[in-house]
Design a protein around this motif. Structure first.
Motif, PDB file in Angstrom:
ATOM      1  N   LEU A 151     -35.542  10.529  10.553  1.00  0.00           N
ATOM      2  CA  LEU A 151     -35.915   9.217  10.021  1.00  0.00           C
ATOM      3  C   LEU A 151     -35.035   8.115  10.604  1.00  0.00           C
ATOM      4  CD1 LEU A 151     -36.554  10.070   6.242  1.00  0.00           C
ATOM      5  CD2 LEU A 151     -38.259   9.597   8.019  1.00  0.00           C
ATOM      6  N   HIS A 152     -33.751   8.436  10.815  1.00  0.00           N
ATOM      7  CA  HIS A 152     -32.860   7.465  11.475  1.00  0.00           C
ATOM      8  C   HIS A 152     -33.435   7.081  12.834  1.00  0.00           C
ATOM      9  CE1 HIS A 152     -29.151   9.166   9.127  1.00  0.00           C
ATOM     10  NE2 HIS A 152     -29.940   8.431   8.370  1.00  0.00           N
ATOM     11  N   ARG A 153     -33.843   8.104  13.590  1.00  0.00           N
ATOM     12  CA  ARG A 153     -34.347   7.880  14.941  1.00  0.00           C
ATOM     13  C   ARG A 153     -35.652   7.083  14.934  1.00  0.00           C
ATOM     14  NH1 ARG A 153     -38.057   9.827  18.412  1.00  0.00           N
ATOM     15  NH2 ARG A 153     -37.490   9.973  20.619  1.00  0.00           N
ATOM     16  N   LEU A 165     -30.254  14.462  18.796  1.00  0.00           N
ATOM     17  CA  LEU A 165     -29.454  15.665  19.028  1.00  0.00           C
ATOM     18  C   LEU A 165     -29.189  16.398  17.724  1.00  0.00           C
ATOM     19  CD1 LEU A 165     -27.544  17.205  21.208  1.00  0.00           C
ATOM     20  CD2 LEU A 165     -25.734  15.984  20.008  1.00  0.00           C
ATOM     21  N   VAL A 166     -28.758  15.665  16.707  1.00  0.00           N
ATOM     22  CA  VAL A 166     -28.448  16.282  15.415  1.00  0.00           C
ATOM     23  C   VAL A 166     -29.709  16.881  14.796  1.00  0.00           C
ATOM     24  CG1 VAL A 166     -27.742  15.781  13.033  1.00  0.00           C
ATOM     25  CG2 VAL A 166     -26.403  14.893  14.955  1.00  0.00           C
ATOM     26  N   LYS A 167     -30.832  16.190  14.936  1.00  0.00           N
ATOM     27  CA  LYS A 167     -32.095  16.713  14.397  1.00  0.00           C
ATOM     28  C   LYS A 167     -32.440  18.057  15.038  1.00  0.00           C
ATOM     29  CE  LYS A 167     -36.261  15.486  15.700  1.00  0.00           C
ATOM     30  NZ  LYS A 167     -37.558  14.822  15.923  1.00  0.00           N
ATOM     31  N   VAL A 168     -32.343  18.137  16.371  1.00  0.00           N
ATOM     32  CA  VAL A 168     -32.659  19.386  17.081  1.00  0.00           C
ATOM     33  C   VAL A 168     -31.677  20.487  16.693  1.00  0.00           C
ATOM     34  CG1 VAL A 168     -32.745  20.491  19.351  1.00  0.00           C
ATOM     35  CG2 VAL A 168     -33.804  18.262  19.022  1.00  0.00           C
ATOM     36  N   CYS A 211     -36.758   1.666  26.945  1.00  0.00           N
ATOM     37  CA  CYS A 211     -35.817   0.790  26.254  1.00  0.00           C
ATOM     38  C   CYS A 211     -34.499   1.554  26.107  1.00  0.00           C
ATOM     39  CB  CYS A 211     -36.371   0.402  24.882  1.00  0.00           C
ATOM     40  SG  CYS A 211     -35.401  -0.830  24.017  1.00  0.00           S
ATOM     41  N   ALA A 212     -33.720   1.571  27.183  1.00  0.00           N
ATOM     42  CA  ALA A 212     -32.553   2.438  27.302  1.00  0.00           C
ATOM     43  C   ALA A 212     -31.524   2.200  26.200  1.00  0.00           C
ATOM     44  CB  ALA A 212     -31.901   2.244  28.670  1.00  0.00           C
ATOM     45  N   ILE A 213     -31.362   0.968  25.781  1.00  0.00           N
ATOM     46  CA  ILE A 213     -30.377   0.679  24.733  1.00  0.00           C
ATOM     47  C   ILE A 213     -30.772   1.386  23.441  1.00  0.00           C
ATOM     48  CG2 ILE A 213     -29.380  -1.128  23.287  1.00  0.00           C
ATOM     49  CD1 ILE A 213     -29.628  -3.033  25.662  1.00  0.00           C
ATOM     50  N   ALA A 214     -32.046   1.285  23.094  1.00  0.00           N
ATOM     51  CA  ALA A 214     -32.524   1.928  21.863  1.00  0.00           C
ATOM     52  C   ALA A 214     -32.402   3.443  21.957  1.00  0.00           C
ATOM     53  CB  ALA A 214     -33.976   1.536  21.592  1.00  0.00           C
ATOM     54  N   ILE A 215     -32.746   4.022  23.125  1.00  0.00           N
ATOM     55  CA  ILE A 215     -32.655   5.473  23.297  1.00  0.00           C
ATOM     56  C   ILE A 215     -31.196   5.916  23.239  1.00  0.00           C
ATOM     57  CG2 ILE A 215     -33.114   7.412  24.839  1.00  0.00           C
ATOM     58  CD1 ILE A 215     -35.428   5.801  25.998  1.00  0.00           C
ATOM     59  N   ALA A 216     -30.322   5.138  23.895  1.00  0.00           N
ATOM     60  CA  ALA A 216     -28.903   5.488  23.914  1.00  0.00           C
ATOM     61  C   ALA A 216     -28.321   5.496  22.505  1.00  0.00           C
ATOM     62  CB  ALA A 216     -28.129   4.507  24.796  1.00  0.00           C
ATOM     63  N   VAL A 217     -28.737   4.526  21.684  1.00  0.00           N
ATOM     64  CA  VAL A 217     -28.256   4.464  20.307  1.00  0.00           C
ATOM     65  C   VAL A 217     -28.870   5.584  19.477  1.00  0.00           C
ATOM     66  CG1 VAL A 217     -28.241   3.078  18.206  1.00  0.00           C
ATOM     67  CG2 VAL A 217     -27.818   1.987  20.408  1.00  0.00           C
ATOM     68  N   ALA A 218     -30.147   5.893  19.736  1.00  0.00           N
ATOM     69  CA  ALA A 218     -30.859   6.888  18.934  1.00  0.00           C
ATOM     70  C   ALA A 218     -30.595   8.326  19.376  1.00  0.00           C
ATOM     71  CB  ALA A 218     -32.366   6.607  18.990  1.00  0.00           C
ATOM     72  N   ASN A 219     -30.052   8.541  20.584  1.00  0.00           N
ATOM     73  CA  ASN A 219     -29.884   9.898  21.109  1.00  0.00           C
ATOM     74  C   ASN A 219     -29.076  10.809  20.176  1.00  0.00           C
ATOM     75  OD1 ASN A 219     -30.466  11.353  23.881  1.00  0.00           O
ATOM     76  ND2 ASN A 219     -28.449  12.020  23.242  1.00  0.00           N
TER      77      ASN A 219
END
Length: 302
Positions: A84-86, A141-144, A129-137
């Protein structure tokens, strides 16, 4: 996905909020299928002394049944908090930015059907949108990691007790940079799948509305959402498998290492492991997300 008149009535914060709500609701409804997909993607051929061991998970329904039987129904929703965060962050941005970016490419006063190439370009742009992906990565990772953790032998404790504990444990044991494991394939995956989903939904919906008898209603949104899910999984499955494996298994040195080792040991079909649960997940996710998006958008613009 909407006409210029409706689009102009919604501010970007409003568009972001609508997109985030739709993405989070779809995530909540479909994460059991995502957990199933991740387990199948991470499953490798187990070789014993005598022969190749039977795989733990077989097919979408078999995997759902195995997880529910061995770990309980709640295990199917593992990773929902970081999920949900992502979706709130990245889903809100990639979906919310699609219309203004598409408008930027064709011009605010463009009249007529927008070409598929422009829709794909807009989808790639918001997906990259690299900034958003970088923040959401880290959330991805934690979800997986949480989804990958299955039933453990008696006496063996779990690696993570929850989402916050997973963030802390990964940083403490692997370093802060480990939260950005798989960033490369994640950027590629998100750009490809985003372009496939948004452009195909937009184009399929536009095509359906030209057919006599069809109108801009729930049935049209459902058909377009299924089309978006199918295109997304067909095009994005290989990079999705690589991303899941890199995030779920820290033994891979790089994206290329993961790709080569998977290809050598399991063959090219390994990149389509979990295809049906992946389609079930993306198909249903897109249907729920776009139906919710369209309804919430109508509510705010009426």
């Amino acid at each position: 996905m909407v006409d210029h008149a409706v689009r102009s009535e919604i501010s970007f914060p409003g568009r972001f909020a609508i997109s985030a709500i739709a993405a989070c609701f779809a995530e909540l409804c479909t994460i059991p299928l995502d957990t199933t997909k991740v387990r199948l993607q991470l499953q490798k051929k187990a070789i014993t002394v005598d022969a190749i061991a039977a795989p733990q998970y077989r097919g979408m329904l078999g995997t759902v049944a195995t997880i529910a039987r061995e770990e309980g129904l709640a295990a199917l929703w593992k990773g929902i908090i970081p999920g949900l965060h992502r979706q709130f962050l990245y889903g809100g941005l990639r979906i919310g930015l699609y219309e203004p970016v598409k408008s930027f490419y064709v011009g605010d006063y463009y009249v007529g059907d927008i070409s598929l190439s422009k829709k794909i370009l807009a989808g790639l742009t918001t997906g990259y949108c690299a900034i958003a992906i970088a923040v959401a990565n880290p959330t991805d990772l934690v979800k997986v990691r949480l989804q990958a953790e299955g039933k453990l032998p008696v006496g063996v404790s779990r690696c993570y007790s929850g989402a916050l504990n997973a963030y802390y444990t990964i940083i403490r044991q692997e370093g802060l940079g480990a939260l950005w494991t798989g960033l490369g394939p994640n950027i590629v995956r998100n750009a490809i799948i985003n372009a496939a989903e948004l452009a195909s939904y937009d184009h399929v919906k536009q095509t359906i509305l030209k057919i006599p008898g069809f109108s801009d209603n729930v049935f049209t949104h459902l058909l377009a959402g299924l089309g978006a899910g199918l295109f997304g999984v067909c095009i994005g499955s290989p990079v999705d498998v690589v991303k899941s494996r890199m995030m779920g298994d820290s033994t891979y040195k790089s994206t290329l290492d993961c790709f080569i080792r998977t290809l050598k040991t399991e063959g090219p079909l390994a990149f389509y492991k979990g295809f049906f649960p992946n389609f079930g997940r993306l198909g249903s996710w897109n249907v729920i997300m776009f139906l919710t998006l369209e309804q919430v958008k109508k509510f705010f613009t009426r």
